[in-house]
Design a protein around this motif. Structure first.
Motif, PDB file in Angstrom:
ATOM      1  N   GLU A 198       0.828  -1.213   0.000  1.00  0.00           N
ATOM      2  CA  GLU A 198       0.000   0.000   0.000  1.00  0.00           C
ATOM      3  C   GLU A 198       0.863   1.264   0.000  1.00  0.00           C
ATOM      4  O   GLU A 198       0.606   2.218   0.729  1.00  0.00           O
TER       5      GLU A 198
ATOM      6  N   SER B 247       7.337  -2.307   3.593  1.00  0.00           N
ATOM      7  CA  SER B 247       6.943  -3.136   4.730  1.00  0.00           C
ATOM      8  C   SER B 247       8.085  -4.023   5.205  1.00  0.00           C
ATOM      9  O   SER B 247       8.238  -4.246   6.408  1.00  0.00           O
TER      10      SER B 247
ATOM     11  N   SER C 105       0.853  -4.807   6.973  1.00  0.00           N
ATOM     12  CA  SER C 105       0.735  -3.423   7.430  1.00  0.00           C
ATOM     13  C   SER C 105       1.709  -3.133   8.567  1.00  0.00           C
ATOM     14  O   SER C 105       1.991  -1.974   8.879  1.00  0.00           O
TER      15      SER C 105
END
Length: 245
Positions: free
Chosen positions: A141, A145, A223
């Motif tokens: 996104e 990460s 996330s």
């Protein structure tokens, strides 16, 4: 180009050209692509003395002539990493004959052609790259990460002292270029030069088709930032070791 597949090198090169290796593209003729596809479907080798091979070599020659030293050649979505040239010389080729020979003798390249994913031969100067400075970035996104050591051959002690700096460099790089990319969740292979400049090697789709390397599995919460992953140093064995035969 290549049905709009952003992960094809001729496509992503257009938006990341300042951040990757200088690359030239030679469009393959329809009969050459068909010959590659047929070699996959029929399990036969391409005749290097055929008119098709002679024409490909002729098309490659003027482009490769202007590349200093050896070249690294691939097609849109893959390189002939399953050939002996990669096992021995990491893909370095000098002549158009050699370039076409290894492309034509790669099962990976043939399978890609059979799947309709070959349109160009991609040519860039061959560069000797330190195994310790190749990494795979996991961008989720639009944010970095995780980051994995790419070549899982051994522990590189030199990386321990620079791991935090390398993570910071990669993170800042992703922040700088992410706006250029039409997809914000993807995998990016990079090389850090001796001057710590980031060069993009390849882009890969997110998920099971791409090896998660030291991240081990795709089943995780991406996330949550997990930082840089390196092969740990070998564990010393202490005490008496008994061996029986």
């Amino acid at each position: 180009m290549n049905n709009g597949n952003f992960y094809a090198l001729p496509n992503w090169y257009q938006v990341l050209q300042p951040y990757t290796f200088d690359t030239k593209f030679v469009k393959l003729r329809t009969d050459a692509i068909a010959a590659l596809a047929d070699s996959a479907n029929c399990g036969t080798e391409i005749d290097m003395k055929s008119d098709v091979s002679k024409q490909v070599i002729k098309d490659l020659r003027p482009v490769m002539k202007h590349v200093p030293g050896n070249c690294f050649v691939s097609v849109d979505l893959c390189a002939p990493t399953d050939t002996e040239r990669f096992a021995g010389k990491r893909g370095a080729v000098h002549s158009p004959e050699s370039a076409w020979y290894y492309l034509a003798h790669s099962a990976k390249v043939a399978a890609s052609a059979a799947a309709g994913n070959v349109e160009f031969v991609c040519i860039r100067p061959y560069r000797h790259m330190s195994l310790a400075r190749e990494f795979r970035l996991f961008i989720y996104e639009g944010k970095l990460s995780a980051m994995s050591q790419y070549n899982l051959v051994r522990h590189f002690r030199r990386l321990e002292g620079v791991r935090n700096r390398y993570w910071r460099i990669a993170d800042e790089f992703v922040q700088d270029i992410i706006w250029r990319l039409p997809e914000k969740t993807l995998v990016m292979d990079i090389y850090l030069t001796s001057s710590e400049k980031v060069l993009v090697i390849d882009l890969n789709p997110w998920g099971r088709k791409t090896d998660p390397l030291l991240l081990n599995t795709w089943e995780r919460d991406w996330s949550e930032v997990s930082g840089i992953h390196l092969i740990p140093p070998p564990t010393p064995i202490s005490g008496e070791v008994k061996v029986s035969f």
